[in-house]
Design an enzyme around this catalytic site. Structure first.
Site, PDB file in Angstrom:
ATOM      1  N   GLU A 275       0.732  -1.397   0.076  1.00 20.95           N
ATOM      2  CA  GLU A 275       0.018  -0.033   0.005  1.00 20.95           C
ATOM      3  C   GLU A 275       0.863   1.389   0.145  1.00 20.95           C
ATOM      4  OE1 GLU A 275      -2.545  -0.940   3.183  1.00 20.95           O
ATOM      5  OE2 GLU A 275      -1.476  -0.401   4.641  1.00 20.95           O
ATOM      6  N   PRO A 276       1.626   1.691  -1.173  1.00 19.56           N
ATOM      7  CA  PRO A 276       2.330   2.601  -1.161  1.00 19.56           C
ATOM      8  C   PRO A 276       1.622   4.151  -1.407  1.00 19.56           C
ATOM      9  CG  PRO A 276       2.029   1.672  -3.191  1.00 19.56           C
ATOM     10  CD  PRO A 276       1.511   0.857  -2.405  1.00 19.56           C
ATOM     11  N   GLY A 277       1.938   5.126  -0.893  1.00 10.49           N
ATOM     12  CA  GLY A 277       1.391   6.296  -0.990  1.00 10.49           C
ATOM     13  C   GLY A 277       2.457   7.424  -1.464  1.00 10.49           C
ATOM     14  N   ARG A 278       3.452   7.581  -0.646  1.00 12.89           N
ATOM     15  CA  ARG A 278       4.306   8.846  -1.318  1.00 12.89           C
ATOM     16  C   ARG A 278       5.071   8.315  -2.530  1.00 12.89           C
ATOM     17  NH1 ARG A 278       6.981  11.917   2.760  1.00 12.89           N
ATOM     18  NH2 ARG A 278       6.550  10.103   4.098  1.00 12.89           N
ATOM     19  N   ARG A 315       5.049  20.239   5.994  1.00 12.79           N
ATOM     20  CA  ARG A 315       5.999  19.303   6.245  1.00 12.79           C
ATOM     21  C   ARG A 315       7.472  19.874   6.776  1.00 12.79           C
ATOM     22  NH1 ARG A 315       8.053  16.137   3.307  1.00 12.79           N
ATOM     23  NH2 ARG A 315       7.949  14.314   4.826  1.00 12.79           N
ATOM     24  N   TYR A 319       8.328  18.392  10.330  1.00 11.38           N
ATOM     25  CA  TYR A 319       9.001  17.336  10.566  1.00 11.38           C
ATOM     26  C   TYR A 319      10.484  17.777   9.838  1.00 11.38           C
ATOM     27  CZ  TYR A 319       4.733  15.022   9.093  1.00 11.38           C
ATOM     28  OH  TYR A 319       3.397  14.505   9.076  1.00 11.38           O
ATOM     29  N   CYS A 345       1.664  33.958   9.574  1.00  7.14           N
ATOM     30  CA  CYS A 345       2.049  34.683  10.698  1.00  7.14           C
ATOM     31  C   CYS A 345       2.858  33.903  11.578  1.00  7.14           C
ATOM     32  CB  CYS A 345       0.914  35.408  11.367  1.00  7.14           C
ATOM     33  SG  CYS A 345       0.260  36.668  10.044  1.00  7.14           S
ATOM     34  N   GLU A 346       3.905  33.473  11.490  1.00  9.44           N
ATOM     35  CA  GLU A 346       4.606  32.295  12.267  1.00  9.44           C
ATOM     36  C   GLU A 346       6.076  32.501  11.600  1.00  9.44           C
ATOM     37  OE1 GLU A 346       2.222  29.463  13.786  1.00  9.44           O
ATOM     38  OE2 GLU A 346       3.861  27.881  14.122  1.00  9.44           O
ATOM     39  N   TYR A 374       1.437  14.227   0.872  1.00  9.37           N
ATOM     40  CA  TYR A 374       1.184  14.911   2.232  1.00  9.37           C
ATOM     41  C   TYR A 374       1.283  16.345   2.233  1.00  9.37           C
ATOM     42  CZ  TYR A 374       1.737   9.834   3.245  1.00  9.37           C
ATOM     43  OH  TYR A 374       1.377   8.478   3.436  1.00  9.37           O
TER      44      TYR A 374
HETATM   45  N1  LLP Z   1      -0.356   2.088   5.017  1.00 10.75           N
HETATM   46  C1  LLP Z   1      -0.520   2.554   6.206  1.00 10.75           C
HETATM   47  C2  LLP Z   1      -1.179   1.920   7.089  1.00 10.75           C
HETATM   48  C3  LLP Z   1       0.098   3.868   6.640  1.00 10.75           C
HETATM   49  O1  LLP Z   1      -0.271   4.363   7.921  1.00 10.75           O
HETATM   50  C4  LLP Z   1       0.606   4.794   5.757  1.00 10.75           C
HETATM   51  C5  LLP Z   1       0.974   6.015   6.012  1.00 10.75           C
HETATM   52  C6  LLP Z   1       0.710   3.894   4.344  1.00 10.75           C
HETATM   53  C7  LLP Z   1       0.484   2.731   4.161  1.00 10.75           C
HETATM   54  C8  LLP Z   1       1.395   4.907   3.412  1.00 10.75           C
HETATM   55  O2  LLP Z   1       2.663   5.374   3.657  1.00 10.75           O
HETATM   56  P1  LLP Z   1       3.719   6.222   2.475  1.00 10.75           P
HETATM   57  O3  LLP Z   1       4.036   4.880   1.202  1.00 10.75           O
HETATM   58  O4  LLP Z   1       3.050   7.045   1.807  1.00 10.75           O
HETATM   59  O5  LLP Z   1       4.916   6.146   3.170  1.00 10.75           O
HETATM   60  N2  LLP Z   1       2.577  12.632   7.006  1.00 10.75           N
HETATM   61  C9  LLP Z   1       3.763  12.061   7.059  1.00 10.75           C
HETATM   62  C10 LLP Z   1       3.693  10.705   6.547  1.00 10.75           C
HETATM   63  C11 LLP Z   1       2.689   9.985   7.564  1.00 10.75           C
HETATM   64  C12 LLP Z   1       2.352   8.516   6.804  1.00 10.75           C
HETATM   65  C13 LLP Z   1       1.244   7.955   7.636  1.00 10.75           C
HETATM   66  N3  LLP Z   1       0.982   6.527   7.000  1.00 10.75           N
HETATM   67  C14 LLP Z   1       4.687  12.830   6.110  1.00 10.75           C
HETATM   68  O6  LLP Z   1       4.298  13.824   5.294  1.00 10.75           O
HETATM   69  O7  LLP Z   1       6.081  12.374   5.829  1.00 10.75           O
END
Ligand code: LLP
Length: 417
Positions: A275-278, A315, A319, A345-346, A374
Protein backbone atom coordinates in the site's frame (compact mmCIF):
# COMPACT_ATOMS: atom_id res chain seq x y z
CA UNK A 1 17.04 14.76 -11.30
CA UNK A 2 15.09 12.02 -9.57
CA UNK A 3 13.25 14.46 -7.28
CA UNK A 4 11.40 16.02 -10.22
CA UNK A 5 8.50 14.87 -12.38
CA UNK A 6 9.71 12.62 -15.21
CA UNK A 7 8.57 15.17 -17.78
CA UNK A 8 10.38 18.13 -16.18
CA UNK A 9 12.60 20.03 -18.57
CA UNK A 10 13.76 23.52 -19.44
CA UNK A 11 12.07 24.71 -22.63
CA UNK A 12 13.60 26.93 -25.29
CA UNK A 13 12.39 30.05 -23.48
CA UNK A 14 14.43 28.94 -20.48
CA UNK A 15 11.26 28.17 -18.51
CA UNK A 16 10.56 25.06 -16.46
CA UNK A 17 8.12 22.81 -18.27
CA UNK A 18 6.14 19.92 -16.76
CA UNK A 19 3.92 17.57 -18.74
CA UNK A 20 4.54 19.72 -21.82
CA UNK A 21 3.16 22.80 -20.03
CA UNK A 22 5.20 25.93 -19.46
CA UNK A 23 5.00 26.62 -15.72
CA UNK A 24 4.92 30.40 -16.29
CA UNK A 25 1.77 29.89 -18.38
CA UNK A 26 0.26 27.68 -15.67
CA UNK A 27 0.92 30.42 -13.11
CA UNK A 28 -0.74 32.99 -15.38
CA UNK A 29 -3.74 30.82 -16.08
CA UNK A 30 -4.38 29.33 -12.64
CA UNK A 31 -2.61 31.72 -10.27
CA UNK A 32 -0.16 30.87 -7.49
CA UNK A 33 0.39 29.10 -5.19
CA UNK A 34 -0.44 26.21 -7.45
CA UNK A 35 -0.07 22.48 -7.01
CA UNK A 36 0.92 20.83 -10.31
CA UNK A 37 0.71 17.07 -10.71
CA UNK A 38 2.34 15.27 -13.62
CA UNK A 39 0.06 12.54 -14.93
CA UNK A 40 2.82 10.56 -16.59
CA UNK A 41 4.86 10.31 -13.38
CA UNK A 42 1.89 9.07 -11.37
CA UNK A 43 1.03 6.48 -14.01
CA UNK A 44 4.67 5.40 -14.33
CA UNK A 45 4.90 4.91 -10.55
CA UNK A 46 1.68 2.87 -10.50
CA UNK A 47 2.98 0.70 -13.35
CA UNK A 48 6.28 0.01 -11.60
CA UNK A 49 4.37 -1.65 -8.78
CA UNK A 50 1.71 -3.35 -10.89
CA UNK A 51 3.96 -4.72 -13.64
CA UNK A 52 6.68 -6.00 -11.31
CA UNK A 53 4.11 -7.84 -9.23
CA UNK A 54 2.27 -9.16 -12.26
CA UNK A 55 5.44 -10.80 -13.56
CA UNK A 56 6.97 -11.91 -10.25
CA UNK A 57 4.04 -12.57 -7.92
CA UNK A 58 0.66 -12.44 -9.68
CA UNK A 59 -1.38 -13.28 -6.58
CA UNK A 60 -1.06 -9.73 -5.31
CA UNK A 61 -2.70 -6.34 -5.17
CA UNK A 62 -1.41 -2.78 -4.93
CA UNK A 63 -3.60 -0.39 -3.02
CA UNK A 64 -2.80 3.31 -3.07
CA UNK A 65 -2.60 4.88 0.40
CA UNK A 66 -5.03 7.66 -0.35
CA UNK A 67 -3.95 9.72 2.68
CA UNK A 68 -0.93 10.82 0.62
CA UNK A 69 -3.16 12.75 -1.80
CA UNK A 70 -6.87 12.18 -2.00
CA UNK A 71 -9.28 13.58 -4.51
CA UNK A 72 -11.61 12.08 -7.07
CA UNK A 73 -9.45 12.62 -10.16
CA UNK A 74 -6.33 11.06 -8.67
CA UNK A 75 -8.25 8.06 -7.33
CA UNK A 76 -9.86 7.55 -10.74
CA UNK A 77 -6.43 7.57 -12.31
CA UNK A 78 -4.94 5.04 -9.93
CA UNK A 79 -8.03 2.83 -10.37
CA UNK A 80 -7.52 3.07 -14.11
CA UNK A 81 -3.98 1.74 -13.52
CA UNK A 82 -5.44 -1.26 -11.66
CA UNK A 83 -4.71 -0.18 -8.10
CA UNK A 84 -7.13 -0.37 -5.21
CA UNK A 85 -7.22 2.06 -2.28
CA UNK A 86 -6.27 2.17 1.36
CA UNK A 87 -8.72 4.49 3.11
CA UNK A 88 -8.40 5.58 6.69
CA UNK A 89 -11.56 7.61 7.19
CA UNK A 90 -15.14 7.89 6.04
CA UNK A 91 -14.09 10.86 3.90
CA UNK A 92 -11.43 8.89 2.04
CA UNK A 93 -13.89 6.01 1.62
CA UNK A 94 -16.49 8.39 0.23
CA UNK A 95 -13.95 9.75 -2.28
CA UNK A 96 -12.86 6.23 -3.31
CA UNK A 97 -16.50 5.26 -3.90
CA UNK A 98 -17.06 8.41 -5.90
CA UNK A 99 -14.01 7.56 -8.01
CA UNK A 100 -15.62 4.19 -8.76
CA UNK A 101 -13.18 1.93 -6.89
CA UNK A 102 -14.87 -1.40 -6.20
CA UNK A 103 -15.21 -2.56 -2.57
CA UNK A 104 -13.09 -5.66 -3.20
CA UNK A 105 -10.11 -3.36 -3.75
CA UNK A 106 -10.66 -1.11 -0.71
CA UNK A 107 -9.07 -1.68 2.68
CA UNK A 108 -10.33 0.37 5.61
CA UNK A 109 -7.55 1.39 8.01
CA UNK A 110 -7.36 3.46 11.17
CA UNK A 111 -6.96 3.02 14.89
CA UNK A 112 -10.24 4.67 15.83
CA UNK A 113 -12.93 4.02 13.28
CA UNK A 114 -16.27 5.40 14.45
CA UNK A 115 -19.42 3.25 14.42
CA UNK A 116 -20.68 5.36 11.55
CA UNK A 117 -17.51 4.76 9.54
CA UNK A 118 -17.72 1.04 10.27
CA UNK A 119 -21.33 1.00 9.03
CA UNK A 120 -20.33 2.87 5.87
CA UNK A 121 -17.49 0.43 5.19
CA UNK A 122 -19.66 -2.63 5.79
CA UNK A 123 -22.48 -1.22 3.65
CA UNK A 124 -20.07 -0.82 0.73
CA UNK A 125 -18.47 -4.22 1.38
CA UNK A 126 -14.84 -3.21 1.93
CA UNK A 127 -12.20 -5.18 3.84
CA UNK A 128 -11.27 -3.95 7.30
CA UNK A 129 -7.79 -3.79 8.75
CA UNK A 130 -8.71 -4.16 12.40
CA UNK A 131 -6.52 -2.23 14.77
CA UNK A 132 -7.70 -3.27 18.24
CA UNK A 133 -10.13 -5.40 20.28
CA UNK A 134 -12.75 -2.66 20.65
CA UNK A 135 -12.97 -2.33 16.86
CA UNK A 136 -13.22 -6.11 16.58
CA UNK A 137 -16.18 -6.10 18.99
CA UNK A 138 -17.86 -3.21 17.17
CA UNK A 139 -17.37 -4.90 13.81
CA UNK A 140 -18.85 -8.14 15.07
CA UNK A 141 -21.91 -6.37 16.49
CA UNK A 142 -22.48 -4.04 13.56
CA UNK A 143 -21.99 -6.72 10.89
CA UNK A 144 -24.49 -8.95 12.72
CA UNK A 145 -27.04 -6.18 12.98
CA UNK A 146 -26.57 -5.37 9.28
CA UNK A 147 -26.62 -9.06 8.39
CA UNK A 148 -23.43 -8.78 6.32
CA UNK A 149 -20.20 -10.79 6.10
CA UNK A 150 -17.00 -8.79 6.53
CA UNK A 151 -13.47 -9.80 5.56
CA UNK A 152 -10.90 -8.67 8.08
CA UNK A 153 -7.15 -8.52 8.57
CA UNK A 154 -5.43 -7.62 11.81
CA UNK A 155 -2.88 -4.86 11.96
CA UNK A 156 0.12 -6.10 13.92
CA UNK A 157 2.79 -4.02 15.49
CA UNK A 158 5.79 -6.04 14.26
CA UNK A 159 8.32 -4.36 16.54
CA UNK A 160 10.19 -2.68 13.70
CA UNK A 161 10.52 1.03 13.40
CA UNK A 162 12.04 2.22 10.16
CA UNK A 163 13.03 5.71 9.19
CA UNK A 164 14.94 7.16 6.31
CA UNK A 165 18.40 6.21 7.43
CA UNK A 166 18.03 3.57 10.09
CA UNK A 167 15.70 1.03 11.51
CA UNK A 168 15.38 -0.64 14.86
CA UNK A 169 13.91 -3.91 15.86
CA UNK A 170 12.77 -4.31 19.42
CA UNK A 171 10.38 -6.61 21.22
CA UNK A 172 8.04 -3.84 22.11
CA UNK A 173 7.50 -0.65 20.18
CA UNK A 174 5.63 2.16 21.83
CA UNK A 175 2.89 2.78 19.26
CA UNK A 176 -0.81 3.47 19.26
CA UNK A 177 -1.24 1.30 16.16
CA UNK A 178 -2.03 -2.38 15.92
CA UNK A 179 -2.05 -5.46 18.07
CA UNK A 180 1.00 -6.62 19.94
CA UNK A 181 2.37 -9.83 18.48
CA UNK A 182 1.32 -11.66 21.63
CA UNK A 183 -2.32 -10.60 21.07
CA UNK A 184 -2.67 -11.91 17.52
CA UNK A 185 -3.67 -15.49 18.36
CA UNK A 186 -6.53 -14.46 20.65
CA UNK A 187 -7.79 -11.88 18.15
CA UNK A 188 -7.76 -14.52 15.39
CA UNK A 189 -9.70 -16.88 17.65
CA UNK A 190 -12.40 -14.25 18.29
CA UNK A 191 -12.68 -13.64 14.55
CA UNK A 192 -12.92 -17.34 13.78
CA UNK A 193 -15.67 -17.77 16.39
CA UNK A 194 -17.68 -14.91 14.88
CA UNK A 195 -20.40 -15.76 12.38
CA UNK A 196 -20.03 -12.54 10.45
CA UNK A 197 -16.28 -11.93 10.40
CA UNK A 198 -14.00 -13.77 7.98
CA UNK A 199 -10.37 -13.61 9.02
CA UNK A 200 -8.18 -13.39 5.93
CA UNK A 201 -4.79 -12.22 7.10
CA UNK A 202 -2.39 -9.83 8.75
CA UNK A 203 -1.16 -6.35 8.03
CA UNK A 204 1.82 -4.32 9.20
CA UNK A 205 3.15 -0.90 8.28
CA UNK A 206 6.66 -0.16 9.47
CA UNK A 207 7.08 3.55 8.80
CA UNK A 208 7.34 6.09 6.03
CA UNK A 209 10.05 7.55 3.79
CA UNK A 210 12.06 4.32 4.18
CA UNK A 211 15.01 3.93 1.81
CA UNK A 212 16.36 0.62 3.09
CA UNK A 213 14.99 -2.78 2.00
CA UNK A 214 16.16 -4.80 5.02
CA UNK A 215 13.36 -3.77 7.43
CA UNK A 216 10.81 -5.10 4.92
CA UNK A 217 12.58 -8.47 4.84
CA UNK A 218 12.41 -8.67 8.62
CA UNK A 219 8.75 -7.67 8.46
CA UNK A 220 8.11 -10.63 6.13
CA UNK A 221 9.77 -12.99 8.64
CA UNK A 222 7.67 -11.63 11.48
CA UNK A 223 4.37 -11.76 9.62
CA UNK A 224 5.05 -15.29 8.41
CA UNK A 225 5.79 -16.40 11.96
CA UNK A 226 2.44 -14.99 13.14
CA UNK A 227 0.17 -15.79 10.25
CA UNK A 228 0.40 -19.54 9.66
CA UNK A 229 -2.31 -20.37 7.16
CA UNK A 230 -3.39 -16.77 6.46
CA UNK A 231 -4.69 -16.14 2.96
CA UNK A 232 -3.23 -12.70 2.74
CA UNK A 233 -0.33 -10.62 4.02
CA UNK A 234 -0.46 -6.87 3.65
CA UNK A 235 3.02 -5.40 4.02
CA UNK A 236 1.91 -1.76 4.22
CA UNK A 237 3.57 1.15 2.45
CA UNK A 238 6.42 3.42 3.38
CA UNK A 239 8.83 3.29 0.44
CA UNK A 240 10.67 6.61 0.25
CA UNK A 241 11.34 9.09 -2.53
CA UNK A 242 14.15 11.47 -3.36
CA UNK A 243 13.54 14.98 -2.03
CA UNK A 244 16.95 16.51 -2.66
CA UNK A 245 18.24 14.34 -5.49
CA UNK A 246 19.60 11.58 -3.24
CA UNK A 247 19.70 8.07 -4.72
CA UNK A 248 16.74 5.83 -3.93
CA UNK A 249 16.70 2.13 -4.88
CA UNK A 250 13.99 1.65 -7.51
CA UNK A 251 10.64 0.14 -6.51
CA UNK A 252 11.16 -3.06 -8.60
CA UNK A 253 14.29 -3.80 -6.56
CA UNK A 254 12.33 -3.52 -3.30
CA UNK A 255 9.54 -5.74 -4.64
CA UNK A 256 11.88 -8.35 -6.09
CA UNK A 257 13.76 -8.73 -2.82
CA UNK A 258 10.56 -8.95 -0.78
CA UNK A 259 9.11 -11.50 -3.20
CA UNK A 260 12.34 -13.52 -3.07
CA UNK A 261 12.00 -13.67 0.69
CA UNK A 262 8.33 -14.68 0.49
CA UNK A 263 9.02 -17.38 -2.11
CA UNK A 264 11.75 -18.85 0.08
CA UNK A 265 9.12 -19.58 2.73
CA UNK A 266 7.79 -23.03 2.10
CA UNK A 267 5.01 -23.23 4.70
CA UNK A 268 2.43 -21.15 2.83
CA UNK A 269 2.11 -18.74 -0.10
CA UNK A 270 -0.22 -15.89 0.79
CA UNK A 271 -1.64 -13.26 -1.46
CA UNK A 272 0.53 -10.13 -1.07
CA UNK A 273 -0.79 -6.60 -0.72
CA UNK A 274 1.32 -3.43 -0.87
CA UNK A 275 0.00 0.00 0.00
CA UNK A 276 2.30 2.75 -1.25
CA UNK A 277 1.34 6.40 -0.96
CA UNK A 278 4.34 8.71 -1.22
CA UNK A 279 6.13 6.59 -3.85
CA UNK A 280 3.11 6.91 -6.16
CA UNK A 281 2.47 10.67 -6.01
CA UNK A 282 5.39 12.38 -4.24
CA UNK A 283 7.71 12.93 -7.18
CA UNK A 284 4.82 13.77 -9.51
CA UNK A 285 3.95 16.99 -7.69
CA UNK A 286 5.52 20.42 -7.65
CA UNK A 287 4.25 23.63 -6.08
CA UNK A 288 4.57 26.96 -7.87
CA UNK A 289 4.89 30.14 -5.82
CA UNK A 290 5.38 33.78 -6.72
CA UNK A 291 8.24 35.49 -4.91
CA UNK A 292 6.98 38.92 -3.93
CA UNK A 293 10.01 40.37 -2.24
CA UNK A 294 13.55 39.68 -1.10
CA UNK A 295 14.38 40.94 2.38
CA UNK A 296 18.11 41.38 2.78
CA UNK A 297 19.41 41.52 6.34
CA UNK A 298 23.04 42.47 5.71
CA UNK A 299 25.52 40.04 7.20
CA UNK A 300 22.73 37.70 8.24
CA UNK A 301 20.71 36.39 5.31
CA UNK A 302 18.36 37.01 2.43
CA UNK A 303 14.74 35.99 2.75
CA UNK A 304 12.77 35.20 -0.42
CA UNK A 305 9.10 35.64 0.49
CA UNK A 306 6.61 33.43 -1.34
CA UNK A 307 2.83 33.62 -1.51
CA UNK A 308 2.24 30.24 0.21
CA UNK A 309 3.97 28.32 2.96
CA UNK A 310 3.01 26.25 5.97
CA UNK A 311 -0.67 25.98 5.10
CA UNK A 312 -0.04 24.38 1.69
CA UNK A 313 3.10 22.53 2.85
CA UNK A 314 3.24 21.88 6.60
CA UNK A 315 6.01 19.26 6.30
CA UNK A 316 8.99 21.58 6.94
CA UNK A 317 7.47 23.00 10.10
CA UNK A 318 6.18 19.60 11.28
CA UNK A 319 9.08 17.32 10.41
CA UNK A 320 11.94 19.59 9.46
CA UNK A 321 11.43 18.22 5.95
CA UNK A 322 13.82 19.53 3.31
CA UNK A 323 12.97 20.53 -0.24
CA UNK A 324 14.68 21.51 -3.46
CA UNK A 325 13.53 24.36 -5.71
CA UNK A 326 14.40 26.33 -8.83
CA UNK A 327 13.48 29.68 -10.29
CA UNK A 328 11.05 28.52 -12.98
CA UNK A 329 10.96 31.55 -15.25
CA UNK A 330 14.70 31.95 -15.87
CA UNK A 331 17.35 29.34 -16.53
CA UNK A 332 20.34 30.77 -14.71
CA UNK A 333 23.01 29.19 -12.54
CA UNK A 334 22.38 29.35 -8.78
CA UNK A 335 24.66 31.83 -7.06
CA UNK A 336 23.00 33.37 -3.99
CA UNK A 337 21.86 31.62 -0.82
CA UNK A 338 18.30 32.38 0.24
CA UNK A 339 15.90 31.31 2.94
CA UNK A 340 12.51 30.68 1.35
CA UNK A 341 9.88 31.97 3.77
CA UNK A 342 6.11 31.65 3.62
CA UNK A 343 3.41 34.27 4.10
CA UNK A 344 1.94 32.99 7.37
CA UNK A 345 2.07 34.70 10.73
CA UNK A 346 4.66 32.50 12.31
CA UNK A 347 8.45 32.89 12.26
CA UNK A 348 8.82 29.15 11.74
CA UNK A 349 6.94 29.38 8.45
CA UNK A 350 10.00 28.59 6.36
CA UNK A 351 9.76 26.27 3.34
CA UNK A 352 13.50 25.94 2.70
CA UNK A 353 16.08 26.97 5.30
CA UNK A 354 18.90 27.46 2.84
CA UNK A 355 19.07 27.09 -0.91
CA UNK A 356 21.28 28.48 -3.62
CA UNK A 357 19.28 30.11 -6.41
CA UNK A 358 19.92 32.58 -9.21
CA UNK A 359 19.51 36.16 -8.08
CA UNK A 360 15.81 36.53 -7.38
CA UNK A 361 13.83 39.40 -8.80
CA UNK A 362 10.38 40.51 -7.71
CA UNK A 363 7.58 38.38 -9.15
CA UNK A 364 9.87 35.51 -10.06
CA UNK A 365 8.22 32.10 -10.09
CA UNK A 366 9.62 29.50 -7.70
CA UNK A 367 9.01 25.77 -8.26
CA UNK A 368 9.40 23.52 -5.21
CA UNK A 369 9.87 19.84 -6.10
CA UNK A 370 8.51 16.58 -4.70
CA UNK A 371 5.43 18.11 -3.10
CA UNK A 372 2.92 15.55 -4.42
CA UNK A 373 2.53 13.57 -1.19
CA UNK A 374 1.23 14.86 2.14
CA UNK A 375 1.17 18.50 1.08
CA UNK A 376 -2.37 19.08 -0.15
CA UNK A 377 -3.63 16.28 2.12
CA UNK A 378 -2.26 18.00 5.24
CA UNK A 379 -2.97 21.56 4.12
CA UNK A 380 -4.96 23.97 6.26
CA UNK A 381 -6.67 27.35 6.16
CA UNK A 382 -4.31 28.91 8.68
CA UNK A 383 -4.71 32.71 8.63
CA UNK A 384 -7.88 32.06 6.62
CA UNK A 385 -5.87 31.65 3.46
CA UNK A 386 -7.77 29.70 0.79
CA UNK A 387 -6.16 26.44 -0.30
CA UNK A 388 -4.42 26.52 -3.72
CA UNK A 389 -5.81 24.88 -6.83
CA UNK A 390 -4.31 21.68 -8.23
CA UNK A 391 -3.82 21.05 -11.92
CA UNK A 392 -2.94 17.81 -13.65
CA UNK A 393 -0.61 18.20 -16.61
CA UNK A 394 0.12 15.86 -19.52
CA UNK A 395 0.75 16.09 -23.26
CA UNK A 396 0.83 19.86 -23.14
CA UNK A 397 -2.58 20.16 -21.51
CA UNK A 398 -3.46 21.27 -17.98
CA UNK A 399 -6.74 20.41 -16.33
CA UNK A 400 -7.87 21.65 -12.98
CA UNK A 401 -8.52 18.75 -10.57
CA UNK A 402 -9.05 20.82 -7.42
CA UNK A 403 -10.53 24.29 -7.55
CA UNK A 404 -8.83 27.12 -5.72
CA UNK A 405 -10.79 27.84 -2.55
CA UNK A 406 -12.60 31.15 -2.37
CA UNK A 407 -13.31 33.51 0.54
CA UNK A 408 -16.90 32.30 0.27
CA UNK A 409 -15.72 28.71 0.84
CA UNK A 410 -13.96 29.90 3.97
CA UNK A 411 -17.10 31.30 5.58
CA UNK A 412 -19.47 28.64 4.24
CA UNK A 413 -19.71 26.73 7.52
CA UNK A 414 -19.71 29.79 9.78
CA UNK A 415 -22.87 30.32 11.79
CA UNK A 416 -23.95 33.60 13.33
CA UNK A 417 -26.59 32.66 15.87
N1 LLP B 1 -0.31 2.16 5.01
C1 LLP B 1 -0.53 2.64 6.25
C2 LLP B 1 -1.25 1.83 7.21
C3 LLP B 1 -0.08 3.91 6.59
O1 LLP B 1 -0.30 4.37 7.81
C4 LLP B 1 0.60 4.69 5.63
C5 LLP B 1 1.09 6.02 5.96
C6 LLP B 1 0.79 4.15 4.35
C7 LLP B 1 0.33 2.87 4.08
C8 LLP B 1 1.49 4.90 3.26
O2 LLP B 1 2.79 5.23 3.57
P1 LLP B 1 3.74 5.91 2.45
O3 LLP B 1 3.94 4.90 1.35
O4 LLP B 1 3.06 7.12 1.94
O5 LLP B 1 4.97 6.23 3.21
N2 LLP B 1 2.53 12.78 6.98
C9 LLP B 1 3.81 12.08 6.92
C10 LLP B 1 3.63 10.64 6.47
C11 LLP B 1 2.66 9.88 7.32
C12 LLP B 1 2.46 8.46 6.85
C13 LLP B 1 1.32 7.85 7.54
N3 LLP B 1 1.01 6.53 7.11
C14 LLP B 1 4.73 12.84 5.99
O6 LLP B 1 4.35 13.88 5.47
O7 LLP B 1 5.88 12.44 5.81
Amino acid sequence: MNNRPLTAKINDKGHLEIGGCDTTELAKQFGTPLYVLDELTVRHNCRQYVSTLKSKYPDSLVIYASKALCNTAILKMIADEGLGADVSSGGELFTAKKAGIGPEKIYFHGNNKSRKEIEEGIAYGVKFVVDNFRELKNLDEISSSMDKQVEILFRVNPGIEAHTHEFIQTGKIDSKFGLQKSEVASAVKIAKDSKRLDFIGLHAHIGSQILDIDPYLIEVDILFSLAEGAKELNLGGGWGISYLGEEVPPVPELLEKVIGKVKAKKNFAPRLVFEPGRSIVGQAGITLYTVSYVKDIPGIRKYAMVDGGMSDNPRPILYDARYDAVVANRNEAPKITYRVAGRFCESGDVLIKEIKLPEIKEDDLLAVFATGAYNYSMSSNYNRVPRPAMVMVGNGKAVSIIKRETYENLVEEDLCP
